[in-house]
Motif scaffolding. Structure first.
Motif, PDB file in Angstrom:
ATOM      1  N   ALA A  45       4.140   5.747  -2.044  1.00 54.99           N
ATOM      2  CA  ALA A  45       4.367   7.129  -2.472  1.00 54.99           C
ATOM      3  C   ALA A  45       5.844   7.366  -2.717  1.00 54.99           C
ATOM      4  CB  ALA A  45       3.870   8.095  -1.398  1.00 54.99           C
ATOM      5  N   SER A  46       6.111   8.246  -3.685  1.00 59.22           N
ATOM      6  CA  SER A  46       7.481   8.713  -3.932  1.00 59.22           C
ATOM      7  C   SER A  46       7.487  10.211  -3.703  1.00 59.22           C
ATOM      8  CB  SER A  46       7.916   8.381  -5.358  1.00 59.22           C
ATOM      9  OG  SER A  46       7.193   9.177  -6.292  1.00 59.22           O
ATOM     10  N   ASP A  47       8.535  10.871  -4.130  1.00 66.43           N
ATOM     11  CA  ASP A  47       8.623  12.319  -3.950  1.00 66.43           C
ATOM     12  C   ASP A  47       7.598  13.073  -4.793  1.00 66.43           C
ATOM     13  OD1 ASP A  47      10.701  11.901  -2.204  1.00 66.43           O
ATOM     14  OD2 ASP A  47      12.256  12.279  -3.686  1.00 66.43           O
ATOM     15  N   THR A  48       7.136  12.475  -5.901  1.00 63.10           N
ATOM     16  CA  THR A  48       6.266  13.216  -6.820  1.00 63.10           C
ATOM     17  C   THR A  48       4.927  12.561  -7.112  1.00 63.10           C
ATOM     18  OG1 THR A  48       7.290  12.162  -8.735  1.00 63.10           O
ATOM     19  CG2 THR A  48       8.227  14.264  -8.005  1.00 63.10           C
ATOM     20  N   ARG A  49       4.706  11.321  -6.700  1.00 61.08           N
ATOM     21  CA  ARG A  49       3.455  10.638  -7.037  1.00 61.08           C
ATOM     22  C   ARG A  49       3.139   9.541  -6.040  1.00 61.08           C
ATOM     23  NH1 ARG A  49       4.410   8.511 -12.729  1.00 61.08           N
ATOM     24  NH2 ARG A  49       6.136   9.941 -12.788  1.00 61.08           N
ATOM     25  N   TYR A  50       1.939   9.001  -6.178  1.00 60.43           N
ATOM     26  CA  TYR A  50       1.552   7.840  -5.391  1.00 60.43           C
ATOM     27  C   TYR A  50       0.763   6.895  -6.281  1.00 60.43           C
ATOM     28  CZ  TYR A  50      -3.230   9.563  -5.116  1.00 60.43           C
ATOM     29  OH  TYR A  50      -4.495   9.975  -5.437  1.00 60.43           O
ATOM     30  N   ALA A  51       0.709   5.633  -5.887  1.00 57.83           N
ATOM     31  CA  ALA A  51      -0.059   4.641  -6.648  1.00 57.83           C
ATOM     32  C   ALA A  51      -0.603   3.598  -5.687  1.00 57.83           C
ATOM     33  CB  ALA A  51       0.820   3.980  -7.697  1.00 57.83           C
ATOM     34  N   ALA A  52      -1.818   3.150  -5.973  1.00 55.78           N
ATOM     35  CA  ALA A  52      -2.460   2.101  -5.190  1.00 55.78           C
ATOM     36  C   ALA A  52      -2.301   0.775  -5.919  1.00 55.78           C
ATOM     37  CB  ALA A  52      -3.930   2.420  -4.987  1.00 55.78           C
ATOM     38  N   THR A  53      -2.029  -0.269  -5.150  1.00 56.41           N
ATOM     39  CA  THR A  53      -1.893  -1.617  -5.696  1.00 56.41           C
ATOM     40  C   THR A  53      -2.682  -2.567  -4.813  1.00 56.41           C
ATOM     41  OG1 THR A  53       0.356  -1.106  -6.424  1.00 56.41           O
ATOM     42  CG2 THR A  53      -0.243  -3.423  -6.317  1.00 56.41           C
ATOM     43  N   ALA A  61       0.906  -7.068  -2.169  1.00 56.85           N
ATOM     44  CA  ALA A  61       0.578  -5.742  -2.704  1.00 56.85           C
ATOM     45  C   ALA A  61       1.726  -4.765  -2.475  1.00 56.85           C
ATOM     46  CB  ALA A  61      -0.712  -5.216  -2.077  1.00 56.85           C
ATOM     47  N   ALA A  62       2.336  -4.802  -1.295  1.00 57.16           N
ATOM     48  CA  ALA A  62       3.454  -3.898  -0.991  1.00 57.16           C
ATOM     49  C   ALA A  62       4.658  -4.203  -1.874  1.00 57.16           C
ATOM     50  CB  ALA A  62       3.837  -4.004   0.483  1.00 57.16           C
ATOM     51  N   GLU A  63       4.939  -5.474  -2.089  1.00 57.37           N
ATOM     52  CA  GLU A  63       6.070  -5.858  -2.944  1.00 57.37           C
ATOM     53  C   GLU A  63       5.863  -5.349  -4.369  1.00 57.37           C
ATOM     54  OE1 GLU A  63       7.852  -9.999  -4.656  1.00 57.37           O
ATOM     55  OE2 GLU A  63       7.354  -9.948  -2.517  1.00 57.37           O
ATOM     56  N   ILE A  64       4.676  -5.559  -4.911  1.00 52.41           N
ATOM     57  CA  ILE A  64       4.377  -5.099  -6.274  1.00 52.41           C
ATOM     58  C   ILE A  64       4.425  -3.581  -6.338  1.00 52.41           C
ATOM     59  CG2 ILE A  64       2.567  -4.964  -8.044  1.00 52.41           C
ATOM     60  CD1 ILE A  64       1.632  -7.766  -7.009  1.00 52.41           C
ATOM     61  N   GLY A  65       3.801  -2.916  -5.367  1.00 54.55           N
ATOM     62  CA  GLY A  65       3.780  -1.456  -5.345  1.00 54.55           C
ATOM     63  C   GLY A  65       5.166  -0.849  -5.248  1.00 54.55           C
ATOM     64  N   MET A  66       6.014  -1.404  -4.392  1.00 55.01           N
ATOM     65  CA  MET A  66       7.381  -0.878  -4.249  1.00 55.01           C
ATOM     66  C   MET A  66       8.197  -1.112  -5.527  1.00 55.01           C
ATOM     67  SD  MET A  66       7.706   0.672  -1.364  1.00 55.01           S
ATOM     68  CE  MET A  66       9.442   0.738  -0.993  1.00 55.01           C
TER      69      MET A  66
END
Length: 91
Positions: A45-53, A61-66
């Motif tokens: 998540a960021s300040d304005t959105r989130y995304a699932a990876t 998954a965390a590396e790609i998502g970040m």
């Protein structure tokens, strides 16, 4: 709001449980974002959105998502959720 569940026997049951989990946390427009089997998923998540990876393990998954989050420059990116669906022996 985000809802998440793991280790349910079917996609239908998992979807229903995840939506119920989201609603129990105060979510109103809860929808399925990602379903996964024998993989891991993270929500960044960021300040304005989130995304699932999803990927073969939570670290990848965390590396790609970040990386994806940081490219969008929407403020500070943080790991919100990580979960894995492990293989189950079927007889």
């Amino acid at each position: 709001m985000v809802g998440a569940v793991t280790d349910l026997p079917s996609k239908r049951e998992a979807k229903q449980a995840a939506i119920e989990n989201c609603r129990s946390r105060g979510g109103v427009e809860c929808t399925l974002t990602v379903a996964y089997v024998n993989q891991c998923v993270v929500i960044v998540a960021s300040d304005t959105r989130y995304a699932a990876t999803n990927a073969e393990n939570a670290e990848v998954a965390a590396e790609i998502g970040m990386e994806n989050c940081e490219k969008k420059k929407d403020g500070e990116c943080r790991l919100y959720y990580a979960g894995c669906s492990r293989p189950v022996r079927v007889r």
